[in-house]
Design an enzyme around this catalytic site. Sequence first.
Site, PDB file in Angstrom:
ATOM      1  N   GLY A  97       0.826  -1.203   0.000  1.00  0.00           N
ATOM      2  CA  GLY A  97       0.000   0.000   0.000  1.00  0.00           C
ATOM      3  C   GLY A  97       0.856   1.246   0.000  1.00  0.00           C
ATOM      4  N   GLY A  98       0.468   2.192   0.858  1.00  0.00           N
ATOM      5  CA  GLY A  98       1.179   3.460   0.924  1.00  0.00           C
ATOM      6  C   GLY A  98       2.632   3.303   1.332  1.00  0.00           C
ATOM      7  N   GLY A 125      21.397  12.603 -32.070  1.00  0.00           N
ATOM      8  CA  GLY A 125      20.909  13.136 -30.804  1.00  0.00           C
ATOM      9  C   GLY A 125      21.734  12.617 -29.641  1.00  0.00           C
ATOM     10  N   ALA A 126      22.241  11.402 -29.800  1.00  0.00           N
ATOM     11  CA  ALA A 126      23.009  10.819 -28.702  1.00  0.00           C
ATOM     12  C   ALA A 126      24.292  11.624 -28.451  1.00  0.00           C
ATOM     13  CB  ALA A 126      23.322   9.376 -29.022  1.00  0.00           C
TER      14      ALA A 126
HETATM   15  C1  HXC Z   1      -3.017  -3.811  11.210  1.00  0.00           C
HETATM   16  C2  HXC Z   1      -1.822  -5.619  10.454  1.00  0.00           C
HETATM   17  C3  HXC Z   1      -1.693  -5.017   9.177  1.00  0.00           C
HETATM   18  C4  HXC Z   1      -2.273  -3.734   8.975  1.00  0.00           C
HETATM   19  C5  HXC Z   1      -0.684  -6.920   9.146  1.00  0.00           C
HETATM   20  N1  HXC Z   1      -1.198  -6.788  10.378  1.00  0.00           N
HETATM   21  N2  HXC Z   1      -0.978  -5.846   8.390  1.00  0.00           N
HETATM   22  N3  HXC Z   1      -2.480  -5.018  11.454  1.00  0.00           N
HETATM   23  N4  HXC Z   1      -2.929  -3.167  10.029  1.00  0.00           N
HETATM   24  N5  HXC Z   1      -2.172  -3.080   7.812  1.00  0.00           N
HETATM   25  C6  HXC Z   1      -1.080  -7.734  11.480  1.00  0.00           C
HETATM   26  C7  HXC Z   1      -1.902  -8.995  11.265  1.00  0.00           C
HETATM   27  O1  HXC Z   1      -3.237  -8.804  11.646  1.00  0.00           O
HETATM   28  C8  HXC Z   1      -1.178  -9.968  12.166  1.00  0.00           C
HETATM   29  O2  HXC Z   1      -1.591  -9.741  13.485  1.00  0.00           O
HETATM   30  C9  HXC Z   1       0.280  -9.520  12.075  1.00  0.00           C
HETATM   31  O3  HXC Z   1       0.237  -8.183  11.595  1.00  0.00           O
HETATM   32  C10 HXC Z   1       1.073 -10.351  11.102  1.00  0.00           C
HETATM   33  O4  HXC Z   1       0.385 -10.389   9.857  1.00  0.00           O
HETATM   34  P1  HXC Z   1       0.103 -11.755   9.090  1.00  0.00           P
HETATM   35  O5  HXC Z   1      -0.949 -11.479   8.090  1.00  0.00           O
HETATM   36  O6  HXC Z   1      -0.135 -12.869  10.064  1.00  0.00           O
HETATM   37  O7  HXC Z   1       1.514 -11.992   8.414  1.00  0.00           O
HETATM   38  P2  HXC Z   1       1.853 -12.561   6.967  1.00  0.00           P
HETATM   39  O8  HXC Z   1       1.086 -13.803   6.710  1.00  0.00           O
HETATM   40  O9  HXC Z   1       3.338 -12.613   6.908  1.00  0.00           O
HETATM   41  O10 HXC Z   1       1.306 -11.469   5.933  1.00  0.00           O
HETATM   42  C11 HXC Z   1       1.845 -10.178   5.931  1.00  0.00           C
HETATM   43  C12 HXC Z   1       1.041  -9.236   5.006  1.00  0.00           C
HETATM   44  C13 HXC Z   1      -0.457  -9.301   5.441  1.00  0.00           C
HETATM   45  C14 HXC Z   1       1.160  -9.724   3.565  1.00  0.00           C
HETATM   46  C15 HXC Z   1       1.630  -7.864   5.110  1.00  0.00           C
HETATM   47  O11 HXC Z   1      -0.563  -9.087   6.840  1.00  0.00           O
HETATM   48  C16 HXC Z   1      -1.255  -8.248   4.738  1.00  0.00           C
HETATM   49  O12 HXC Z   1      -1.667  -8.449   3.590  1.00  0.00           O
HETATM   50  N6  HXC Z   1      -1.509  -7.128   5.417  1.00  0.00           N
HETATM   51  C17 HXC Z   1      -2.259  -6.028   4.812  1.00  0.00           C
HETATM   52  C18 HXC Z   1      -1.426  -5.366   3.768  1.00  0.00           C
HETATM   53  C19 HXC Z   1      -2.095  -4.194   3.090  1.00  0.00           C
HETATM   54  O13 HXC Z   1      -3.002  -4.362   2.273  1.00  0.00           O
HETATM   55  N7  HXC Z   1      -1.693  -3.014   3.501  1.00  0.00           N
HETATM   56  C20 HXC Z   1      -2.232  -1.846   2.894  1.00  0.00           C
HETATM   57  C21 HXC Z   1      -2.955  -1.047   3.916  1.00  0.00           C
HETATM   58  S1  HXC Z   1      -3.531   0.390   3.076  1.00  0.00           S
HETATM   59  P3  HXC Z   1      -1.691 -10.923  14.566  1.00  0.00           P
HETATM   60  O14 HXC Z   1      -2.297 -10.263  15.756  1.00  0.00           O
HETATM   61  O15 HXC Z   1      -2.558 -11.969  13.938  1.00  0.00           O
HETATM   62  O16 HXC Z   1      -0.285 -11.373  14.782  1.00  0.00           O
HETATM   63  C22 HXC Z   1      -2.230   1.443   3.041  1.00  0.00           C
HETATM   64  C23 HXC Z   1      -2.577   2.754   2.404  1.00  0.00           C
HETATM   65  C24 HXC Z   1      -1.714   3.858   2.878  1.00  0.00           C
HETATM   66  O17 HXC Z   1      -1.184   1.180   3.466  1.00  0.00           O
HETATM   67  C25 HXC Z   1      -1.913   4.968   1.911  1.00  0.00           C
HETATM   68  C26 HXC Z   1      -0.948   6.076   2.123  1.00  0.00           C
HETATM   69  C27 HXC Z   1      -0.884   6.917   0.873  1.00  0.00           C
END
Ligand code: HXC
Length: 519
Positions: free
Chosen positions: A173-174, A409-410
Amino acid sequence: MDVKGRNFTRFLERRKLYENQHDTGAENRQHAKGKLTAWERIDILFDEDTFEEIDAYVTPDKSDTGFGKVQQAYGDGVIIGHGLIRGRLTFAYAQDFTVMGGSLGTVHAAKIMKIQDMAQKMGAPMIGLIDSGGARIQEGVASLAGYAGIFYRNVQSSGVIPQISVIMGPAAGGAVYSPSITDFVFMTNQTSYMFVTGPNVVKEVLNEDVTFNDLGGAGIHSKKSGVAHMVYEDEENTLLGVRQLLSYLPSNNMENPPEMEISEDETPDIEEKLRDIVPDDPNKPYDVKDVINLIIDKRSFLEISENYAQNIVVGFGRLDGKVIGIVANQPKTLAGTLDIDSSNKGARFIRFCDAFNVPLLILEDVPGFLPGIDQEHNGIIRHGAKMLYAFADSTVPRITVILRKSYGGAYCVMNSKNLGGDFNFAWPTAEIAVMGPEGAVAILYRKELAASEDPATMKKELAARYRNEIANPYVADERGFIDEVIDPAETRMKLIRSYEALETKFMNNPARKHGNIPL
Ligand code: HXC
């Protein structure tokens, strides 16, 4: 117990709580994935026992929670602080995936912004070790605001202090945009990935199946997208790579890059080889990296974006101990032509060098821009212009050596004299003209060739005459467009003296808010 004693007890209790909060299970899971913990990374990155953590005890404000539970962990999943790298002050943050997946909430973001501000104020490099699931979902818009604050600081620090992002896990994401604004992005094979939207969303929206690695792994970003500049096989070598890169960079834009004393052993000893390196056949390739390594201090070349747009080679090196930035066409790939990707790669590197007082060396062997529908439709005009712009806008010392082809041009683009090149040299093997012999002859003698009984022989003879009379370095030399035709074996000495003569170069472009580079 007196008041002082009570406070000290609390101090020790807090410290114990902080030390005990490490989740060994989560740390083991990091290790099982081939990843290190945030502290292990810091220990490798910084000189031994020099890192000082700050804000270790800040915790998320309970009222920040909009949805779901936010772990009340000391430090909120990110370590920030300062220390020494090769003896020089450096600031860093390291996200801790074991705390809520390194996700970025209000407090986490505030810590990163704090250390960014300090790095800029102190004029020292800023390094981000990124291992994060992106914006913390529970904290909603506050997390997004946190990212925006980090981007803002990245931009304000751009061109002021070197900023390096090291992707050591997910950057989703961000989380990808801070790295992309910084100067250099490091990744580790198999364990790091970057994407704006992950495989699940890709599946939902486009019904496409793709793995994390194929969507945004180190291979993709170093070879195809160009997002990652440096890739290593494991985290330890990735972090050691960051230390190596910093040895070429000044701490800020007011300083010069660090100089090194070089030993006898570091002087290239076979410079005569340079006389034979360019093949007689103008269409035969050679490896421009061999030329680079025979000119600069031995073992000093650090290539940037090695696997991306390989028709241009860029990187840092040392010449008699002084850092230079090298931009070289690579005849081995696409005959060294300039295309969209190589123009972007070259221009960005030139802009970095100019911002941080790194003199430029251009080694030129380029037949021209890559022709074709694909290139034209995707904007080679706009992208190729970036190289022109970047050179013309640079105020650092700039020296070009034309090794072989310098056509059309190069010729103009690759730091020609009229683009502001300070010294422009050519080897006797240089071919400088509006276009290559075959193309020129076909246009100038179209009617004669059509009427000829033996057009192939006629074309060959005319091309040889053209090469002899026009496409050589002597015409440009005699008209002052290059400063000197030099013996290839003397290139190193010539460059050392020339950069010495340019050491006091000082110039300012006209005052303006900023230029408008064709992005
Ligand atoms: C809160 C999060 C989180 C998030 C992960 N966790 N991402 N908690 N907010 N964004 C937490 C999980 O709930 C989990 O908690 C722990 O972190 C580990 O994550 P897992 O999923 O168990 O690990 P893994 O299988 O290794 O997968 C990692 C991951 C996945 C691929 C990053 O967690 C994931 O897809 N997360 C979301 C990614 C995403 O879409 N981010 C974009 C957000 S939007 P527990 O308690 O179970 O241990 C964004 C926009 C910003 O960022 C814009 C700015 C311009």
